[in-house]
Design a protein around this motif. Structure first.
Motif, PDB file in Angstrom:
ATOM      1  N   MET B   1      49.441  41.026  54.481  1.00  0.00           N
ATOM      2  CA  MET B   1      48.862  41.810  53.381  1.00  0.00           C
ATOM      3  C   MET B   1      47.656  42.592  53.888  1.00  0.00           C
ATOM      4  N   ARG B   2      47.525  43.817  53.397  1.00  0.00           N
ATOM      5  CA  ARG B   2      46.385  44.614  53.800  1.00  0.00           C
ATOM      6  C   ARG B   2      45.112  44.062  53.163  1.00  0.00           C
ATOM      7  N   ARG B   3      44.024  44.194  53.931  1.00  0.00           N
ATOM      8  CA  ARG B   3      42.733  43.669  53.471  1.00  0.00           C
ATOM      9  C   ARG B   3      42.340  44.260  52.119  1.00  0.00           C
ATOM     10  N   ARG B   4      42.593  45.558  51.941  1.00  0.00           N
ATOM     11  CA  ARG B   4      42.194  46.236  50.713  1.00  0.00           C
ATOM     12  C   ARG B   4      42.948  45.658  49.506  1.00  0.00           C
ATOM     13  N   THR B   5      44.230  45.371  49.685  1.00  0.00           N
ATOM     14  CA  THR B   5      45.045  44.837  48.593  1.00  0.00           C
ATOM     15  C   THR B   5      44.550  43.459  48.172  1.00  0.00           C
ATOM     16  N   VAL B   6      44.268  42.613  49.172  1.00  0.00           N
ATOM     17  CA  VAL B   6      43.789  41.260  48.873  1.00  0.00           C
ATOM     18  C   VAL B   6      42.404  41.325  48.215  1.00  0.00           C
ATOM     19  N   ALA B   7      41.529  42.195  48.745  1.00  0.00           N
ATOM     20  CA  ALA B   7      40.184  42.330  48.165  1.00  0.00           C
ATOM     21  C   ALA B   7      40.274  42.750  46.702  1.00  0.00           C
ATOM     22  N   TRP B   8      41.175  43.663  46.418  1.00  0.00           N
ATOM     23  CA  TRP B   8      41.329  44.134  45.036  1.00  0.00           C
ATOM     24  C   TRP B   8      41.845  43.002  44.137  1.00  0.00           C
ATOM     25  N   ALA B   9      42.803  42.216  44.654  1.00  0.00           N
ATOM     26  CA  ALA B   9      43.335  41.084  43.874  1.00  0.00           C
ATOM     27  C   ALA B   9      42.224  40.083  43.567  1.00  0.00           C
ATOM     28  N   VAL B  10      41.363  39.814  44.537  1.00  0.00           N
ATOM     29  CA  VAL B  10      40.256  38.873  44.332  1.00  0.00           C
ATOM     30  C   VAL B  10      39.264  39.438  43.303  1.00  0.00           C
ATOM     31  N   ALA B  11      38.964  40.741  43.419  1.00  0.00           N
ATOM     32  CA  ALA B  11      38.021  41.369  42.481  1.00  0.00           C
ATOM     33  C   ALA B  11      38.564  41.327  41.052  1.00  0.00           C
ATOM     34  N   VAL B  12      39.830  41.678  40.897  1.00  0.00           N
ATOM     35  CA  VAL B  12      40.446  41.671  39.557  1.00  0.00           C
ATOM     36  C   VAL B  12      40.428  40.253  38.992  1.00  0.00           C
ATOM     37  N   LYS B  13      40.723  39.279  39.849  1.00  0.00           N
ATOM     38  CA  LYS B  13      40.706  37.874  39.393  1.00  0.00           C
ATOM     39  C   LYS B  13      39.307  37.479  38.932  1.00  0.00           C
ATOM     40  N   ASP B  14      38.284  37.830  39.701  1.00  0.00           N
ATOM     41  CA  ASP B  14      36.908  37.465  39.325  1.00  0.00           C
ATOM     42  C   ASP B  14      36.501  38.126  38.002  1.00  0.00           C
ATOM     43  N   LEU B  15      36.880  39.388  37.845  1.00  0.00           N
ATOM     44  CA  LEU B  15      36.524  40.088  36.601  1.00  0.00           C
ATOM     45  C   LEU B  15      37.294  39.508  35.416  1.00  0.00           C
ATOM     46  N   ARG B  16      38.526  39.069  35.674  1.00  0.00           N
ATOM     47  CA  ARG B  16      39.331  38.452  34.601  1.00  0.00           C
ATOM     48  C   ARG B  16      38.704  37.121  34.180  1.00  0.00           C
ATOM     49  N   VAL B  17      38.247  36.342  35.179  1.00  0.00           N
ATOM     50  CA  VAL B  17      37.570  35.073  34.869  1.00  0.00           C
ATOM     51  C   VAL B  17      36.323  35.348  34.028  1.00  0.00           C
ATOM     52  N   GLU B  18      35.571  36.381  34.409  1.00  0.00           N
ATOM     53  CA  GLU B  18      34.353  36.721  33.668  1.00  0.00           C
ATOM     54  C   GLU B  18      34.677  37.171  32.247  1.00  0.00           C
ATOM     55  N   ARG B  19      35.726  37.989  32.113  1.00  0.00           N
ATOM     56  CA  ARG B  19      36.104  38.466  30.782  1.00  0.00           C
ATOM     57  C   ARG B  19      36.477  37.287  29.880  1.00  0.00           C
ATOM     58  N   ARG B  20      37.124  36.284  30.476  1.00  0.00           N
ATOM     59  CA  ARG B  20      37.547  35.115  29.690  1.00  0.00           C
ATOM     60  C   ARG B  20      36.345  34.243  29.349  1.00  0.00           C
ATOM     61  N   ALA B  21      35.471  33.984  30.342  1.00  0.00           N
ATOM     62  CA  ALA B  21      34.363  33.047  30.128  1.00  0.00           C
ATOM     63  C   ALA B  21      33.153  33.721  29.464  1.00  0.00           C
ATOM     64  N   ARG B  22      33.008  35.018  29.640  1.00  0.00           N
ATOM     65  CA  ARG B  22      31.918  35.823  29.053  1.00  0.00           C
ATOM     66  C   ARG B  22      30.526  35.305  29.399  1.00  0.00           C
ATOM     67  N   VAL B  23      30.369  34.832  30.610  1.00  0.00           N
ATOM     68  CA  VAL B  23      29.051  34.354  31.034  1.00  0.00           C
ATOM     69  C   VAL B  23      28.066  35.511  31.128  1.00  0.00           C
ATOM     70  N   ALA B  24      28.522  36.649  31.680  1.00  0.00           N
ATOM     71  CA  ALA B  24      27.629  37.804  31.814  1.00  0.00           C
ATOM     72  C   ALA B  24      27.195  38.300  30.439  1.00  0.00           C
ATOM     73  N   THR B  25      28.128  38.329  29.508  1.00  0.00           N
ATOM     74  CA  THR B  25      27.815  38.861  28.180  1.00  0.00           C
ATOM     75  C   THR B  25      26.957  37.901  27.372  1.00  0.00           C
ATOM     76  N   LEU B  26      27.314  36.631  27.394  1.00  0.00           N
ATOM     77  CA  LEU B  26      26.654  35.678  26.506  1.00  0.00           C
ATOM     78  C   LEU B  26      25.425  35.006  27.113  1.00  0.00           C
ATOM     79  N   GLN B  27      25.314  35.034  28.448  1.00  0.00           N
ATOM     80  CA  GLN B  27      24.173  34.346  29.067  1.00  0.00           C
ATOM     81  C   GLN B  27      23.299  35.279  29.907  1.00  0.00           C
ATOM     82  N   VAL B  28      23.931  36.061  30.788  1.00  0.00           N
ATOM     83  CA  VAL B  28      23.139  36.867  31.723  1.00  0.00           C
ATOM     84  C   VAL B  28      22.440  38.018  31.007  1.00  0.00           C
ATOM     85  N   LEU B  29      23.142  38.712  30.138  1.00  0.00           N
ATOM     86  CA  LEU B  29      22.517  39.837  29.425  1.00  0.00           C
ATOM     87  C   LEU B  29      21.337  39.380  28.565  1.00  0.00           C
TER      88      LEU B  29
END
Lengths: 219, 226
Positions: B1-29
């Motif tokens: 797998m190309r590095r860029r593809t894997v990096a994008w998959a990891v980024a999307v996963k992290d943002l999806r986790v954040e969207r679900r848990a809403r730590v940035a919205t409910l705690q960090v902000l």
């Protein structure tokens, strides 16, 4: 992808951890489609043998090859083609079952159809696929980890005490899953203290004692 | 797998986790907002607050970044996922960049909101001739903070006392970024000097962003392995 008959070939392998020889001349051959049970007391070298086959440990002496790749020189290739399930599942509890399988599958280039097939194969379809993993049972989480292995196209499954922490029902589910996976062509090596349960599943039982493979019994 | 593809998959996963848990919205902000308000109360002088507003925005960003990084790696550690990524032979540089991209996107949004808060709370005024410097500094500082946070977050993830270790590791390293970004934004806003005075400071921040990006690409794998 090449189809080789011998998935694991270990010949007089020594693995030294620190100054301690965790494997002391182990020899073992595992053929495609086999389910091999490793049994032995704590500290005998079962987990070390699994981690060696996963490409996580250096070979100090001897010849070791997995899926046709030399573990002395091609460990990274081996890592990408095997799946190791230890005491933890390596999943994301905030994501759904489907999102976990999709993520792990995407790392191996699996598309949506392949991900859906892995989810169905492990009995995680329907509403369950869209439930957050943290809200599912321990057994369902284990099956999700196995679905991730399927989506990653792991050709060799290395399972270290896979029944640990599961209730009787979940253990039955897991056994059913492993039996079906082997029927579909997966090669599985299991280290377990659940001898009766894992022994019934295995095509071969291997005794590991003091870092060596002592006896191999076909079941 | 190309590095860029894997990096994008990891980024999307992290943002999806954040969207679900809403730590940035409910705690960090809310945390960042409280920090900004407390600064205003503590300084208790309109002139002083207007003068130091850029530094306060970056300080609030830095504090918030620590919360985001600790959360990001706590998610990885909860069920051994970071170990599983290494065991699966996933390119550690791709994991590093995926996590850094996800963190950078969250930080970028946070910084815009904090700048907006500075305009409202501290009466900071934006200058049209400083917009280019402001935006380029915003991008470079965000990349620098995200790469440092990801690199040291990975290092601290496997240690005991990681909650206290992370700020000890990060604060000294990001000091040049904090200083450079503050000076550049001060120049862009015209609170100290003119926009032309800020470009050398932007250069400093950009050099650190490139250095931390390159360092993370090379060192992330050995760091999380050890």
């Amino acid at each position: 992808m090449e189809q080789i008959g011998e998935v694991v070939v270990l010949d007089d392998v020594v693995v030294v951890l620190g100054s301690y020889p965790a494997l002391a001349g182990a020899s073992l051959t595992v053929r495609r489609g086999e389910i091999v049970l490793l049994r032995g007391p704590n500290g005998a070298g079962k987990s070390t043998l699994l981690r060696l086959c996963a490409g996580l440990l250096p070979v100090s002496r001897g010849v070791a090859a997995v899926l046709g790749h030399d573990l002395a020189t091609e460990r990274d290739v081996v890592r990408s083609r095997v799946g190791l399930l230890g005491h933890r599942n390596g999943l994301y509890l905030d994501l759904t079952v489907r999102e976990n399988v999709r993520f792990w599958g995407s790392l191996a280039g699996a598309g949506d159809e392949e991900v859906a097939a892995a989810i169905e194969r492990l009995g995680l379809g329907g509403r369950l696929a869209d439930v957050e993993l943290g809200r599912t049972s321990a057994g369902q989480q284990r099956r999700t980890a196995l679905a991730c292995m399927v989506a990653r196209r792991a050709e060799l499954w290395l399972l270290d005490e896979p029944h640990a922490g599961l209730d009787a029902g979940a253990r039955d589910e897991l056994d059913l899953t492993l039996g079906e996976a082997a029927g579909a062509g997966a090669t599985i090596i299991v280290a377990s203290h659940e001898l009766e349960r894992a022994g019934a599943l295995a095509t071969r039982v291997v005794d590991v004692v003091a870092g060596q493979v002592r006896q191999q019994v076909a079941t | 797998m190309r590095r860029r593809t894997v990096a994008w998959a990891v980024a999307v996963k992290d943002l999806r986790v954040e969207r679900r848990a809403r730590v940035a919205t409910l705690q960090v902000l809310p945390f960042a907002a409280i920090v900004m308000v407390l600064f205003a109360f503590a300084l208790d002088s309109t002139a002083v607050v207007e003068r130091v507003a850029p530094g306060l925005v970056w300080l609030a960003t830095l504090f918030s970044m620590l919360v985001l990084v600790q959360r990001q790696f706590a998610v990885e550690a909860a069920d051994g996922a970071l170990d599983a990524l290494r065991v699966a032979g996933v390119d550690p540089a791709a994991v590093f960049w995926g996590k850094a991209i996800a963190l950078a996107l969250q930080l970028a949004v946070l910084e815009v909101l904090l700048l907006g808060a500075a305009v409202v709370l501290y009466r900071t005024e934006l200058r049209l001739d400083g917009v280019v410097l402001l935006v380029t500094t915003w991008v470079a500082a965000t990349v620098a903070l995200a790469t440092v946070g990801t690199l040291y977050g990975g290092l601290a993830a496997g240690t005991t006392g990681r909650e206290t270790l992370l700020p000890l590791l990060v604060f000294p390293v990001v000091a040049p970024v904090l200083i450079g970004a503050t000076r550049a934004v001060e120049a862009a806003l015209g609170t100290v000097g003119t926009p032309g005075d800020g470009w050398p400071w932007f250069g400093l921040v950009a050099v650190f962003a490139v250095a931390f990006g390159a360092g993370g690409t090379l060192a992330f794998g050995p760091l999380i392995d050890s």
